[in-house]
Motif scaffolding. Structure first.
Motif, PDB file in Angstrom:
ATOM      1  N   THR A   8      49.715  16.266   3.698  1.00 46.09           N
ATOM      2  CA  THR A   8      50.639  16.016   2.584  1.00 46.09           C
ATOM      3  C   THR A   8      52.088  16.201   3.020  1.00 46.09           C
ATOM      4  N   ASP A   9      52.882  15.159   2.781  1.00 45.91           N
ATOM      5  CA  ASP A   9      54.299  15.242   3.157  1.00 45.91           C
ATOM      6  C   ASP A   9      55.214  15.339   1.949  1.00 45.91           C
ATOM      7  N   LYS A  10      54.750  14.732   0.831  1.00 48.65           N
ATOM      8  CA  LYS A  10      55.653  14.703  -0.314  1.00 48.65           C
ATOM      9  C   LYS A  10      54.883  14.801  -1.637  1.00 48.65           C
ATOM     10  N   VAL A  11      55.419  15.592  -2.526  1.00 47.77           N
ATOM     11  CA  VAL A  11      54.865  15.694  -3.880  1.00 47.77           C
ATOM     12  C   VAL A  11      56.027  15.487  -4.846  1.00 47.77           C
ATOM     13  N   VAL A  12      55.785  14.692  -5.888  1.00 48.15           N
ATOM     14  CA  VAL A  12      56.819  14.520  -6.902  1.00 48.15           C
ATOM     15  C   VAL A  12      56.443  15.362  -8.124  1.00 48.15           C
ATOM     16  N   VAL A  13      57.442  15.973  -8.712  1.00 49.42           N
ATOM     17  CA  VAL A  13      57.201  16.805  -9.902  1.00 49.42           C
ATOM     18  C   VAL A  13      57.923  16.173 -11.081  1.00 49.42           C
ATOM     19  N   PHE A  14      57.164  15.853 -12.133  1.00 45.11           N
ATOM     20  CA  PHE A  14      57.765  15.288 -13.342  1.00 45.11           C
ATOM     21  C   PHE A  14      58.085  16.432 -14.294  1.00 45.11           C
ATOM     22  N   GLY A  15      59.354  16.567 -14.614  1.00 39.95           N
ATOM     23  CA  GLY A  15      59.746  17.629 -15.547  1.00 39.95           C
ATOM     24  C   GLY A  15      60.251  18.827 -14.754  1.00 39.95           C
ATOM     25  N   GLY A  16      61.440  19.205 -15.098  1.00 48.18           N
ATOM     26  CA  GLY A  16      62.043  20.333 -14.358  1.00 48.18           C
ATOM     27  C   GLY A  16      62.317  21.519 -15.232  1.00 48.18           C
ATOM     28  N   LYS A  23      56.893  24.470   4.924  1.00 40.88           N
ATOM     29  CA  LYS A  23      58.358  24.327   4.966  1.00 40.88           C
ATOM     30  C   LYS A  23      58.826  22.879   4.935  1.00 40.88           C
ATOM     31  N   ASP A  24      58.040  21.993   5.602  1.00 40.21           N
ATOM     32  CA  ASP A  24      58.512  20.612   5.668  1.00 40.21           C
ATOM     33  C   ASP A  24      57.863  19.720   4.605  1.00 40.21           C
ATOM     34  N   LEU A  25      57.278  20.343   3.606  1.00 36.03           N
ATOM     35  CA  LEU A  25      56.746  19.537   2.496  1.00 36.03           C
ATOM     36  C   LEU A  25      57.920  19.168   1.587  1.00 36.03           C
ATOM     37  N   ASN A  26      58.061  17.890   1.333  1.00 30.83           N
ATOM     38  CA  ASN A  26      59.146  17.435   0.456  1.00 30.83           C
ATOM     39  C   ASN A  26      58.654  17.526  -0.990  1.00 30.83           C
ATOM     40  N   VAL A  27      59.307  18.373  -1.765  1.00 29.62           N
ATOM     41  CA  VAL A  27      58.949  18.498  -3.185  1.00 29.62           C
ATOM     42  C   VAL A  27      60.139  17.975  -3.989  1.00 29.62           C
ATOM     43  N   THR A  28      59.949  16.808  -4.586  1.00 34.54           N
ATOM     44  CA  THR A  28      61.057  16.194  -5.315  1.00 34.54           C
ATOM     45  C   THR A  28      60.821  16.281  -6.818  1.00 34.54           C
ATOM     46  N   MET A  29      61.776  16.850  -7.513  1.00 31.35           N
ATOM     47  CA  MET A  29      61.660  16.958  -8.966  1.00 31.35           C
ATOM     48  C   MET A  29      62.384  15.781  -9.620  1.00 31.35           C
ATOM     49  N   SER A  31      64.686  25.332   0.146  1.00 37.74           N
ATOM     50  CA  SER A  31      65.536  24.154   0.377  1.00 37.74           C
ATOM     51  C   SER A  31      64.725  22.855   0.403  1.00 37.74           C
ATOM     52  N   ASN A  32      63.390  22.970   0.541  1.00 39.11           N
ATOM     53  CA  ASN A  32      62.599  21.727   0.498  1.00 39.11           C
ATOM     54  C   ASN A  32      62.258  21.309  -0.931  1.00 39.11           C
ATOM     55  N   VAL A  33      62.836  21.993  -1.912  1.00 37.80           N
ATOM     56  CA  VAL A  33      62.744  21.505  -3.291  1.00 37.80           C
ATOM     57  C   VAL A  33      64.044  20.754  -3.570  1.00 37.80           C
ATOM     58  N   VAL A  34      63.913  19.476  -3.845  1.00 38.48           N
ATOM     59  CA  VAL A  34      65.096  18.671  -4.163  1.00 38.48           C
ATOM     60  C   VAL A  34      64.894  18.009  -5.519  1.00 38.48           C
ATOM     61  N   ALA A  35      65.970  17.490  -6.097  1.00 37.98           N
ATOM     62  CA  ALA A  35      65.848  16.890  -7.424  1.00 37.98           C
ATOM     63  C   ALA A  35      66.628  15.591  -7.499  1.00 37.98           C
ATOM     64  N   THR A  36      66.158  14.728  -8.356  1.00 41.96           N
ATOM     65  CA  THR A  36      66.831  13.449  -8.587  1.00 41.96           C
ATOM     66  C   THR A  36      66.554  12.982 -10.012  1.00 41.96           C
ATOM     67  N   THR A  37      67.417  12.115 -10.482  1.00 42.54           N
ATOM     68  CA  THR A  37      67.156  11.517 -11.797  1.00 42.54           C
ATOM     69  C   THR A  37      66.593  10.104 -11.616  1.00 42.54           C
ATOM     70  N   ALA A  38      66.503   9.661 -10.369  1.00 38.11           N
ATOM     71  CA  ALA A  38      66.020   8.303 -10.089  1.00 38.11           C
ATOM     72  C   ALA A  38      64.524   8.298  -9.863  1.00 38.11           C
ATOM     73  N   ALA A  39      63.795   7.711 -10.801  1.00 41.56           N
ATOM     74  CA  ALA A  39      62.333   7.741 -10.747  1.00 41.56           C
ATOM     75  C   ALA A  39      61.801   7.088  -9.477  1.00 41.56           C
ATOM     76  N   GLN A  40      62.357   5.934  -9.160  1.00 41.25           N
ATOM     77  CA  GLN A  40      61.886   5.194  -7.985  1.00 41.25           C
ATOM     78  C   GLN A  40      61.995   6.048  -6.727  1.00 41.25           C
ATOM     79  N   GLU A  41      63.177   6.611  -6.569  1.00 44.62           N
ATOM     80  CA  GLU A  41      63.447   7.441  -5.398  1.00 44.62           C
ATOM     81  C   GLU A  41      62.509   8.664  -5.374  1.00 44.62           C
ATOM     82  N   ALA A  42      62.303   9.260  -6.542  1.00 46.03           N
ATOM     83  CA  ALA A  42      61.447  10.460  -6.607  1.00 46.03           C
ATOM     84  C   ALA A  42      60.013  10.139  -6.230  1.00 46.03           C
ATOM     85  N   ILE A  43      59.526   9.032  -6.733  1.00 44.19           N
ATOM     86  CA  ILE A  43      58.103   8.717  -6.562  1.00 44.19           C
ATOM     87  C   ILE A  43      57.799   8.142  -5.181  1.00 44.19           C
TER      88      ILE A  43
END
Ligand SMILES: NC(=O)C1=CN([C@@H]2O[C@H](COP(=O)(O)OP(=O)(O)OC[C@H]3O[C@@H](n4cnc5c(N)ncnc54)[C@H](O)[C@@H]3O)[C@@H](O)[C@H]2O)C=CC1
Ligand SMILES: O=C(CO)COP(=O)(O)O
Length: 796
Positions: free
Chosen positions: A464-472, A488-494, A522-534
């Protein structure tokens, strides 16, 4: 453990000092049995013991009622010889057979004779006024209790809470009465015995650690268990009183004997092999051993009466007896025959088994300390086999192991060397039971290692490299952090709506709105762009409140790849439709979209704090549930699996409604009874509905059911519970909801539950009452009154 070690060290110091004090006092007691025929008898004992035949009491008429002075004079005169004799006596159990005083003096508490005591005796006891002697005598009672207490503390026996009180109160009193400086005595003792070193060594042994663990467990978990027992009765039972159903005699026996009040009492027998003989058996065996004539006499005198109903100490309290490691027997002082019986086999064991002799000896000595007279007439009671003996002690070889010389020395100095339980290192279960427990634990651990190896935790995370989280919000953030900590290198995008929160997460690594004050990895990042997050995400964690989920999921349905599982943590029922989250996902993303549901007792804040938490991952797809386990499980988070999606979801949704009711009960201050009854009723209602909807009843008693119900109904962090509390205080629902930026799902779900219950033909009084209150149709107080007047039902 640190604290316990310190307590242990202190206790050891105390114990040492107590030995001095008590030994010293024993002398004086011996001397001051005013106007009692046993004073003379005692003197005979001392004469025999010391071989000082010429010792006699020069008493005048005036001394007739108080022989203390002449006795003091005699003893002081022959002090050296007495000391030698007593020392000899200390090593020679045979003496103890015949004389009451000797038996008394043979108690382990009198075993050691220390120089400071003698000095004190020489210097200060000469011409000691009677009142002072009496004070000393009183101090003996304190001291013997203290010693007992401290023996418990030093040995394997966990401390009852009262022990601490006793220690400080009586410990100080003893020193005060004896006019000794406690601090100086302790220092003296510590230096002469290198106590610190010895303790260090003693404490580093495996055995002691086990004892400390036991001690801690008992102190923390079983405090009430001890408190319930009048173990350390301050008052001596009145003469002739057995002490009633308590242990007063157990701890105060020393003072009884010293007072020479021969209390008839009963026997409590504990088989060190782990059997707890029944009351009847104790009586039978003790009578058998005593012989028919004595047995009848004993019964006539009301002997063998148990001090406490053994039946009270069945199962749950078994450990209690073993904790009282000295009470191999607590027998009747007047029933000297059974005392003798105990004595005989011990001696035989002593001579036949060198390794365990000291243990046996001490065990006897301790037994003796619980009893009293042994007369020479009874000394030739036939030695008996283990079968006919009331007790049957086998000291396993392992109990002799692991004793470094320093710790052995220390134990000896403390008079604990002979105690089998101190040697087996502070375990309060009998050896057989202890072995069983260890065996079971090992098996569990083995099982966990085997399963652990086959688990796919690492491989899921590896892949697993990336997980998207809906709702912050709170929980979205907590779960994102929990995932990010896994690798540490898992990308968690909210995926959030608020750009300011995004900015705070990406730059300051904080969620400026929820769970403020926590630093995010620091591997928790956030965006408002759905496309980019997913994009590139292999899993999507859904933490959007239920009422907004349909809208939200519809919005991303087109961009969320069909193979990306949605893992929902939202708990509630959708208003208007009554849909569960699984229904909402199916309706928005398609029937076949892979999904799983995480539920269970898990406050966001405690997840952030990495406090031990247990949740359940439910999915109709067993494999996916296992993958969830691999993805989320960590040392702080246990993840069980389940295929009962409906059960897990219903429990998660309805517990929020029940939590509002719990808040009301809390807010109205209706008490613990009401709270417990409410929760029990609520559990039943949840089970009734869940079962109707096809859930498994066992889910209701699992993490997502009972676990979460307990958490939210009792936990002060629950938002739903807070809503209930505020309603009970008279706040309006709109104000309550308006004043919080966090969702309390139970508010919306309550109304839906009622519709669902009607559809499923179940009656849910408590959950319906919550909806009524939320709807403003009933005040919390009225709701409670109405619920109380409902017909009493048969439990089902
Ligand atoms: N907080 C907790 O301890 C736990 C919460 N849950 C559940 O997780 C779910 C979320 O709870 P919390 O994070 O605590 O709630 P919250 O109130 O702290 O946050 C809700 C989040 O959802 C977002 N949101 C609201 N409407 C939205 C919409 N239309 N579109 C996109 N995002 C929207 C909000 O902006 C906010 O970020 C709830 O169903 C709750 O029952 C489950 C376990 C524990
Ligand atoms: O579901 C939760 C914990 O498991 C959170 O409960 P509240 O929404 O009542 O705070």
């Amino acid at each position: 453990t640190d604290l316990a070690l310190r307590q242990l060290a202190a206790a050891m110091g105390h114990l040492k000092a107590m030995h001095e004090a008590i030994w010293h006092s024993a002398f004086l007691v011996m001397l001051q049995e005013p106007s009692h025929h046993d004073s003379r008898k005692g003197l005979t004992g001392v004469q025999k013991l010391s071989g000082i035949r010429k010792m006699s009491i020069q008493s005048s008429k005036a001394d007739e009622d108080d022989l203390s002075r002449p006795l003091v004079a005699v003893v002081l005169e022959h002090l050296d010889a007495l000391v030698l004799a007593l020392r000899k006596f200390d090593d020679n159990m045979a003496f103890a057979k015949s004389e009451r005083y000797v038996t008394t003096l043979k108690r382990p508490v009198y075993m050691r004779l220390y120089l400071p005591v003698l000095k004190w005796l020489n210097k200060d006891a000469k011409g000691l006024p009677v009142e002072q002697l009496q004070a000393v005598r009183r101090s003996i009672r304190h001291a013997s209790r203290c010693l007992w207490t401290l023996s418990l503390a030093v040995g394997d026996v966990p401390q009852p809470p009262m022990v601490r009180r006793m220690r400080s109160r009586h410990g100080a009193a003893v020193f005060e009465e004896l006019g000794l400086s406690q601090a100086a005595a302790m220092q003296d003792i510590a230096s002469s015995f290198k106590l610190d070193e010895a303790i260090e060594e003693y404490c580093s042994s495996d055995n002691v650690l086990r004892m400390l663990e036991a001690l801690e467990v008992l102190l923390s978990k079983n405090a009430q268990h001890w408190q319930g027992l009048p173990l350390w009765s301050e008052e001596q039972p009145a003469n002739g009183d057995t002490g009633g159903p308590n242990f007063a005699l157990l701890q105060s026996d020393a003072s009884h004997d010293l007072d020479d009040k021969q209390q008839p009492s009963g026997s409590i027998a504990v088989d060190l092999n782990g059997r707890y003989p029944s009351q009847a058996e104790v009586r039978r065996r003790s009578n058998e051993a005593a012989g028919p004539a004595r047995s009848a006499a004993a019964d006539d005198k009301g002997l063998h009466r148990p001090l406490m109903p053994l039946s009270n100490y069945d199962k749950g309290d078994e450990g209690f007896f073993m904790k009282m490691r000295f009470n191999t027997f607590l027998f009747s002082p007047a029933d000297s025959s059974s005392q003798q019986q105990r004595f005989e086999p011990q001696e035989r064991l002593c001579s036949s088994d060198a390794a365990s002799s000291s243990s046996q000896q001490s065990a006897v000595a301790v037994s003796l300390s619980n009893g009293a007279a042994t007369s020479s007439a009874e000394a030739d009671v036939p030695a008996h086999s283990a079968e006919s003996s009331l007790h049957h002690i086998e000291v396993p070889a392992r109990l002799q192991r692991n004793k470094s010389s320093a710790s052995a020395d220390l134990a000896r100095d403390l008079g604990l060397d002979g105690d089998p339980y101190s040697q087996h290192g502070g375990v309060f279960y009998p050896p057989a039971e202890s072995n069983r427990i260890r065996g079971s634990w090992k098996q569990l651990m083995r099982w966990s290692r085997i399963l652990g190896r086959s688990e796919n935790g690492d491989s899921v995370l590896d892949k697993t490299d990336k997980v998207v989280v809906f709702g912050g919000g709170s929980f979205g953030t907590a779960m994102a952090v929990s995932l990010a900590r896994q690798k540490k290198d898992l990308n968690v995008t909210m995926l959030l709506r608020d750009p300011y929160i995004c900015k705070s997460i990406n730059t300051a690594h904080q969620n400026s709105r929820y769970l403020q004050g926590y630093k995010l990895p620091s591997n928790v990042v956030a965006t408002t762009a759905a496309q980019e997050a997913i994009e590139g995400a292999q899993y999507a964690l859904h933490a959007v409140p239920v009422q907004h989920s349909r809208e939200f999921l519809s919005g991303i349905a087109d961009i969320l790849p069909k193979h990306v599982p949605v893992i929902s943590v939202s708990k509630g029922l959708e208003r208007g439709t009554g849909a569960l989250m699984s229904d909402v996902i199916a309706a928005t993303l398609g029937n076949k979209h892979p999904c799983a549901f995480l539920s269970g007792p898990s406050f966001a804040k405690e997840v952030m704090d990495q406090r031990p938490t247990g949740i359940v991952a439910a999915s109709k797809d067993k494999k996916l549930a296992r993958v969830m386990q691999g993805l989320f499980a960590s040392p702080a988070l246990r993840v069980n699996t389940s295929t009962d999606v409906v059960g897990v979801e219903i429990c998660g949704a309805l517990k929020n409604v029940l939590a509002i009711a719990a808040g009301i009960v809390e807010g109205l201050d209706l008490g613990h009874n009401a709270m417990a009854a409410l929760i029990a009723q609520g559990c039943s209602e949840i089970r009734w509905l869940a079962e109707k909807m096809g859930a498994k009843p066992e889910t209701v008693s699992g993490l997502s059911g009972l676990g979460d119900i307990m958490l939210t109904c009792y936990g002060s962090l629950s938002r739903n519970r807070s809503v209930g509390i505020r309603l009970a205080k008279g706040d309006q629902l709109c104000d309550i909801v308006g004043s919080s930026h966090q969702v309390a799902e139970g508010v919306s779900t309550a109304g839906v539950v009622v519709a669902l219950a009607l559809r499923m033909h179940v009656s849910l009084p408590v959950l319906t009452a919550v909806a009524q209150v939320l709807d403003g149709a009933l005040t919390p107080t009225q709701a409670v009154a109405d619920i109380m007047t409902l017909p009493q039902i048969e439990e089902k």
